[in-house]
Design an enzyme around this catalytic site. Structure first.
Site, short mmCIF file in Angstrom:
data_model
loop_
_atom_site.label_atom_id
_atom_site.label_comp_id
_atom_site.label_asym_id
_atom_site.label_seq_id
_atom_site.Cartn_x
_atom_site.Cartn_y
_atom_site.Cartn_z
N HIS A 266 0.84 -1.19 0.00
CA HIS A 266 0.00 0.00 0.00
C HIS A 266 0.88 1.24 0.00
O HIS A 266 1.94 1.24 0.62
CB HIS A 266 -0.91 0.02 1.25
CG HIS A 266 -2.09 0.91 1.11
ND1 HIS A 266 -2.02 2.25 1.37
CD2 HIS A 266 -3.36 0.65 0.71
CE1 HIS A 266 -3.21 2.78 1.15
NE2 HIS A 266 -4.04 1.84 0.74
N ASP A 325 -8.10 -5.33 0.21
CA ASP A 325 -8.54 -6.17 -0.92
C ASP A 325 -8.10 -7.62 -0.79
O ASP A 325 -8.58 -8.48 -1.52
CB ASP A 325 -8.00 -5.58 -2.23
CG ASP A 325 -8.69 -4.28 -2.58
OD1 ASP A 325 -9.86 -4.12 -2.20
OD2 ASP A 325 -8.06 -3.42 -3.22
N1 ACO Z 1 4.00 -7.93 -4.05
C1 ACO Z 1 5.32 -7.94 -4.30
N2 ACO Z 1 6.09 -6.84 -4.29
C2 ACO Z 1 5.48 -5.67 -4.02
C3 ACO Z 1 4.12 -5.59 -3.73
C4 ACO Z 1 3.38 -6.78 -3.76
N3 ACO Z 1 2.07 -6.77 -3.53
N4 ACO Z 1 3.80 -4.30 -3.49
C5 ACO Z 1 4.91 -3.60 -3.62
N5 ACO Z 1 5.94 -4.42 -3.94
C6 ACO Z 1 7.33 -4.05 -4.18
C7 ACO Z 1 7.49 -3.61 -5.63
O1 ACO Z 1 7.83 -4.67 -6.46
C8 ACO Z 1 8.59 -2.60 -5.52
O2 ACO Z 1 9.81 -3.30 -5.42
P1 ACO Z 1 11.14 -2.70 -6.09
O3 ACO Z 1 11.38 -1.40 -5.39
O4 ACO Z 1 12.15 -3.75 -5.83
O5 ACO Z 1 10.82 -2.53 -7.54
C9 ACO Z 1 8.34 -1.95 -4.18
O6 ACO Z 1 7.60 -2.89 -3.41
C10 ACO Z 1 7.58 -0.66 -4.26
O7 ACO Z 1 6.44 -0.86 -5.10
P2 ACO Z 1 5.67 0.37 -5.72
O8 ACO Z 1 4.66 -0.15 -6.70
O9 ACO Z 1 6.61 1.42 -6.22
O10 ACO Z 1 5.01 0.95 -4.44
P3 ACO Z 1 3.68 1.70 -4.36
O11 ACO Z 1 3.70 2.57 -3.20
O12 ACO Z 1 3.30 2.35 -5.65
O13 ACO Z 1 2.75 0.42 -4.12
C11 ACO Z 1 0.73 -0.65 -4.64
C12 ACO Z 1 1.44 0.45 -3.85
C13 ACO Z 1 0.53 -0.17 -6.10
C14 ACO Z 1 -0.63 -0.86 -4.00
C15 ACO Z 1 1.55 -1.95 -4.64
O14 ACO Z 1 1.81 -2.36 -3.32
C16 ACO Z 1 0.88 -3.08 -5.42
O15 ACO Z 1 0.99 -3.14 -6.65
N6 ACO Z 1 0.14 -3.99 -4.71
C17 ACO Z 1 -0.61 -5.03 -5.35
C18 ACO Z 1 -1.94 -4.47 -5.84
C19 ACO Z 1 -2.88 -4.14 -4.71
O16 ACO Z 1 -3.07 -4.92 -3.79
N7 ACO Z 1 -3.53 -2.96 -4.81
C20 ACO Z 1 -4.53 -2.55 -3.82
C21 ACO Z 1 -4.08 -1.37 -3.03
S1 ACO Z 1 -5.27 -1.00 -1.78
C22 ACO Z 1 -6.48 -0.19 -2.56
O17 ACO Z 1 -6.32 0.48 -3.55
C23 ACO Z 1 -7.82 -0.32 -2.02
#
Ligand code: ACO
Length: 389
Positions: A266, A325
């Protein structure tokens, strides 16, 4: 163009930027806390109903009994959909359009039937918000019924908001437990700070557009799998895994191929999402009561959480934890809601957050107009089309 030395900082994803002040909700992402108007989310999910939470978000205080009764009656009164809107829902369902596309279109179409369209006073904005909020479950139930060649079930005024929704979906009055589960889902999704869909609807209202347009912007933005669509993706992930004993192998493969665990991570929570914590406990009860698919999904989810969190911790990523979620698919499945409908229910609930925020912003509005940093060339020579290589 700015020189390298004076190059402005670009805040990709607007991370860490405050765009407005609010009294609606507060997220303490480091300490697993979420408050609506100062009330901890757990107290509201445990004791309240969606209507009471909607009143809280619109009026910034909990209602007295007579006020809540009136508010509930106004919502119940507004549930019916115009025939034309029902026909559009039916047509789109026959085209097998995605449920989120149907809700987005139906809400947009509803504007044409609003008796106060074009009037944007605070009072009319509140009445319009209540109408959209009250009608959203009717849209979802209608498309659910039409897409299964079932008859539309008209709303009942004597049932609560979520009770009526489940009744319109399945044609029978839900049990007390089912009603409570749906109330919890609606309460936990009602409002959540300056997330992507809230920002999209705020940008729209900041142009002094209208409440319907703001809600449509919110719906369009919520649809994506990185936002509201993550519950549907999490459900498919659990189904792909298939059973708890396949979790270890799945996680190794998924992380090696840089796949994300859907429903985890998140932008704001760097600890356990308190909404996920509440759902996880409720899912435990659901698994015991229902058995079958909800129980299997629950067991996979629990095992996946254990394995994935261990892997993340080994990489120093204690900040990646379940978000809301991750645990809602289990409850939705128990309530007979198919995965492609998960985000529509999130939508039906979040309309209160979008509209409350829009109305709050309109008290002291300012056009949202950030900048983008131009990094291309300038003063290029225009070459006539027949001379281009
Ligand atoms: N699984 C594996 N790795 C993850 C996950 C995950 N669920 N979430 C983040 N990471 C890792 C990324 O790969 C990234 O790694 P890196 O720096 O080595 O490339 C790092 O954590 C940062 O990820 P970002 O996408 O830059 O972080 P952000 O703050 O944008 O992430 C997000 C937020 C988009 C929700 C992300 O955690 C994700 O894609 N999660 C899965 C989708 C999800 O569950 N979305 C629902 C969010 S809650 C809502 O909207 C109601």
């Amino acid at each position: 163009m700015a020189s390298q030395a004076e190059k402005p900082k670009v805040y990709k994803g607007l991370e860490g930027i405050y765009v407005t002040e609010t009294r609606l909700s507060y997220i303490d992402g480091l300490h697993s806390k979420l408050y609506y108007v100062g009330y901890p989310i757990e107290a509201l999910a445990k004791n309240s109903t969606y209507e009471e939470v909607a009143f809280l978000l619109y009026f910034l205080r909990l209602p007295r009994k007579d006020e809540l009764d009136l508010f509930k009656a106004l919502m119940a009164e507004a549930r019916e959909l115009p025939e034309d809107v029902l026909n559009v829902v039916k047509k789109m369902a026959s085209l097998k359009a995605h449920p989120m596309d149907i809700v987005r279109t139906a809400v947009s179409y509803l504007a044409a039937y609003d008796p106060e369209v074009g009037v944007n006073t605070p009072e009319s904005n509140l009445r319009k918000s209540l109408r959209i909020l009250s009608k959203a479950p009717s849209i979802i139930a209608a498309m659910y019924r039409f897409s299964r060649n079932l008859d539309y079930i008209p709303p009942r005024k004597d049932l609560s908001h979520v009770e009526n929704f489940l009744y319109m979906l399945h044609g029978k009055r839900p049990t007390e437990f089912e009603t409570k589960v749906m109330d919890v889902i609606f309460i936990l999704h009602a409002e959540h700070g300056m997330n992507a869909s809230a920002f999209a609807s705020l940008v729209t209202i900041s142009t002094l557009s209208d409440i319907y347009s703001a809600v449509v912007s919110g719906i369009a933005t919520l649809k994506g799998p990185l936002h509201g669509g993550a519950a549907e993706a999490a459900y498919h992930q659990f189904k792909e895994i298939g059973s708890p004993d396949k979790v270890e192998e799945w996680v190794q493969k998924a992380l090696a191929s840089k796949r994300r665990v859907m429903g985890m991570g998140h932008r704001v929570y760097k600890s356990y999402d308190p909404r996920a914590k509440f759902m996880r406990e409720l899912d435990g009860e659901i698994a015991k009561i229902y058995g079958g698919e909800p129980k299997l999904l629950y067991e996979i989810a629990i095992k996946l959480e254990e394995v994935a969190l261990k892997e993340f911790a080994e990489k120093g990523r204690m900040d990646i934890q379940p978000n809301i979620d991750y645990y809602t698919p289990i409850a939705y499945t128990a309530l007979g809601i198919p995965p492609e409908y998960f985000t529509t229910i999130f939508t039906a609930s979040r309309i209160v957050g979008w509209t409350a925020k829009a109305m709050e912003y309109l008290k002291d509005p300012r056009l949202i107009r950030p900048l983008d940093l131009y990094v291309g060339e300038l003063d290029k020579e225009y070459v006539p089309i027949d001379k281009r290589g």
